[in-house]
Write an enzyme that holds these catalytic residues in place. Structure first.
Site, mmCIF file in Angstrom:
data_model
loop_
_atom_site.group_PDB
_atom_site.id
_atom_site.type_symbol
_atom_site.label_atom_id
_atom_site.label_comp_id
_atom_site.label_asym_id
_atom_site.label_seq_id
_atom_site.Cartn_x
_atom_site.Cartn_y
_atom_site.Cartn_z
ATOM 1 N N HIS A 1 0.757 -1.025 0.116
ATOM 2 C CA HIS A 1 -0.076 0.038 -0.067
ATOM 3 C C HIS A 1 0.723 1.187 0.100
ATOM 4 O O HIS A 1 2.065 1.345 0.486
ATOM 5 C CB HIS A 1 -0.899 -0.224 1.250
ATOM 6 C CG HIS A 1 -1.905 0.944 1.354
ATOM 7 N ND1 HIS A 1 -1.485 2.070 1.687
ATOM 8 C CD2 HIS A 1 -3.349 1.000 1.291
ATOM 9 C CE1 HIS A 1 -2.818 3.124 1.751
ATOM 10 N NE2 HIS A 1 -3.860 2.172 1.439
ATOM 11 N N GLN B 1 -4.367 -5.509 6.903
ATOM 12 C CA GLN B 1 -5.265 -5.992 6.175
ATOM 13 C C GLN B 1 -5.218 -7.698 6.616
ATOM 14 O O GLN B 1 -6.276 -8.283 6.420
ATOM 15 C CB GLN B 1 -5.003 -6.326 4.672
ATOM 16 C CG GLN B 1 -5.102 -5.148 3.762
ATOM 17 C CD GLN B 1 -6.474 -4.713 3.732
ATOM 18 O OE1 GLN B 1 -7.516 -5.585 3.670
ATOM 19 N NE2 GLN B 1 -6.887 -3.403 3.709
ATOM 20 N N LYS C 1 -10.385 -1.656 10.463
ATOM 21 C CA LYS C 1 -10.549 -2.565 9.456
ATOM 22 C C LYS C 1 -11.106 -3.777 10.345
ATOM 23 O O LYS C 1 -11.327 -4.871 9.802
ATOM 24 C CB LYS C 1 -9.465 -2.954 8.802
ATOM 25 C CG LYS C 1 -8.632 -1.685 7.745
ATOM 26 C CD LYS C 1 -7.665 -2.147 6.805
ATOM 27 C CE LYS C 1 -7.153 -0.866 6.284
ATOM 28 N NZ LYS C 1 -8.191 -0.360 5.311
ATOM 29 N N CYS D 1 -4.914 2.409 -3.847
ATOM 30 C CA CYS D 1 -3.676 2.799 -3.120
ATOM 31 C C CYS D 1 -2.495 1.995 -3.271
ATOM 32 O O CYS D 1 -1.495 1.727 -2.327
ATOM 33 C CB CYS D 1 -3.716 3.012 -1.831
ATOM 34 S SG CYS D 1 -4.895 4.469 -1.561
#
Length: 404
Positions: free
Chosen positions: A121, A201, A224, A362
């Site tokens: 990212h 993530q 997240k 991104c």
């Protein structure tokens, strides 16, 4: 028991409509939805114990401080950090990366090397580029292959005594690839390099064990993993956090201030200047409790079933190509349809109540590798269903028909 309907009922937003259609939320890679218990915890903090922390002898301040530090301990246990003071509250992964990169400016010299991966990212690329510009260090990149996997043989060749820090994501936000971070950490340590893992993530899908991984730094964002926005965690080994200078100056991070000299507070307060997002920090602990109550084995089983089903259904659409076919992968599918811009597909399926992400996510170097402007990304969470996937697949077929 994993009761999907009971779980979905715990997320108020999942019962709403968008553009007159039931919401199908497949943008979990950007941010997850929040269960009622998390929403209630935010209101409870501001309704019952709102006060500044670490600075007051009055009852509310003590209650807020205790709740904030209890959340820190909860997160320490969740990621298996050795000490609570190795767990720093930040505003998110981007803040965490910048904190460490800024600190390494006092360590690196011209000619030293920083290794990143082609799957990163932007927030795990740009701060290291800025660091290299500031110090004269050199940025090296682990390449990727057509499946969206890192080429480990090339990584091995990049390592040398000049390597001072290796920084990679645990899971790719754009492709869902699960990187071999344990191997990366072990190899880098053979050359004395520190390793920073971007876990933004990963933490919605698995429980990282930082002592087992033996990483030097691990970061993630609360929003997240069913927590509030503006919250995050930076884990750092005590030895490394003691080496790095403070990132910001101000209240809380000091031991003593005179006009002649300032001395800094001990960990973790050395890196937590100013009034933090107190409610967010406390409620991040609530989100961790919630995910553990669901159980990460249940989460992984549900999400892998969704990934397999969606891959099968989407692959049956003529002209559709999936990007990111790694052997080790989590519940993310990036795809395009021949001759159609991803933005156009995203716009049409949104009209049908389906939230997907379109663009470069991104992660422009990944898109440049595949020579595409971007992808349509469907990212699934444990509260999603196969029925929702069916709705998305039909919407994609309709969009293809309209745009062909």
């Amino acid at each position: 028991m994993f009761d999907i309907q009971k779980i979905r009922a715990e997320f108020p937003i999942l019962s709403r409509q968008v553009n007159g259609k039931p919401l199908v939320y497949f943008d979990n890679g950007a941010t997850s939805q929040k269960p009622q218990v998390v929403i209630d915890a935010i209101a409870t903090y501001y309704s019952e114990i709102n006060a500044n922390i670490h600075r007051g002898v009055h009852t509310l301040s003590q209650l807020a401080t205790d709740a904030y530090e209890a959340s820190r301990t909860k997160i320490q246990n969740h990621i298996n950090a050795q000490f609570a003071h190795e767990v720093l509250f930040t505003s998110g992964t981007t803040h965490s990366v910048n904190l460490v990169a800024n600190g390494f400016a006092s360590i690196l010299k011209a000619g030293d090397e920083v290794v990143v991966s082609a799957l990163e990212h932007h927030s795990n690329i740009v701060p290291w580029q800025m660091l290299c510009e500031k110090t004269g260090a050199v940025l090296k990149v682990i390449p990727m292959n057509e499946k969206g996997e890192l080429v480990m043989a090339k990584f091995d060749q990049l390592l040398s005594d000049k390597t001072k820090i290796v920084t990679v994501n645990h899971i790719s936000n754009a492709l869902g690839t699960i990187n071999p971070v344990k191997y990366i950490i072990d190899q880098a340590h053979q050359f004395g390099a520190a390793v920073f893992i971007d876990g933004a993530q990963a933490v919605p899908h698995l429980k990282p064990n930082v002592q087992e991984l033996d990483c030097d730094f691990y970061s993630f964002s609360g929003h997240k993993m069913c927590g509030p926005t503006g919250t995050g965690i930076l884990y750092g080994k005590e030895v490394w956090l003691n080496k790095l200078p403070p990132y910001q100056g101000g209240g809380e991070m000091i031991k003593e201030v005179t006009f002649e000299k300032t001395t800094y507070a001990d960990l973790p307060h050395k890196f937590e200047a100013g009034t933090p997002n107190i409610a967010g920090g406390i409620v991040l602990g609530t989100a961790v409790d919630y995910l553990n109550s669901i159980g990460f084995e249940n989460i992984q089983k549900q999400e892998l079933e969704l990934l397999a089903y969606a891959t099968e259904q989407l692959s049956a659409i003529e002209g559709l190509k999936i990007y990111g076919t790694a052997e080790a992968k989590t519940s993310v599918i990036s795809f395009n349809i021949d001759g159609i811009h991803p933005y156009d597909i995203g716009t049409i399926v949104d009209k049908l109540g389906i939230a997907v992400r379109t663009g470069h996510h991104c992660a422009q170097p990944i898109m440049n590798f595949f020579e595409i402007p971007g992808t349509i990304r469907a990212s699934f969470a444990f509260y999603n269903t196969k029925e929702e996937i069916d709705i998305m697949v039909e919407a994609v077929k309709k969009a293809k028909m309209m745009l062909s």
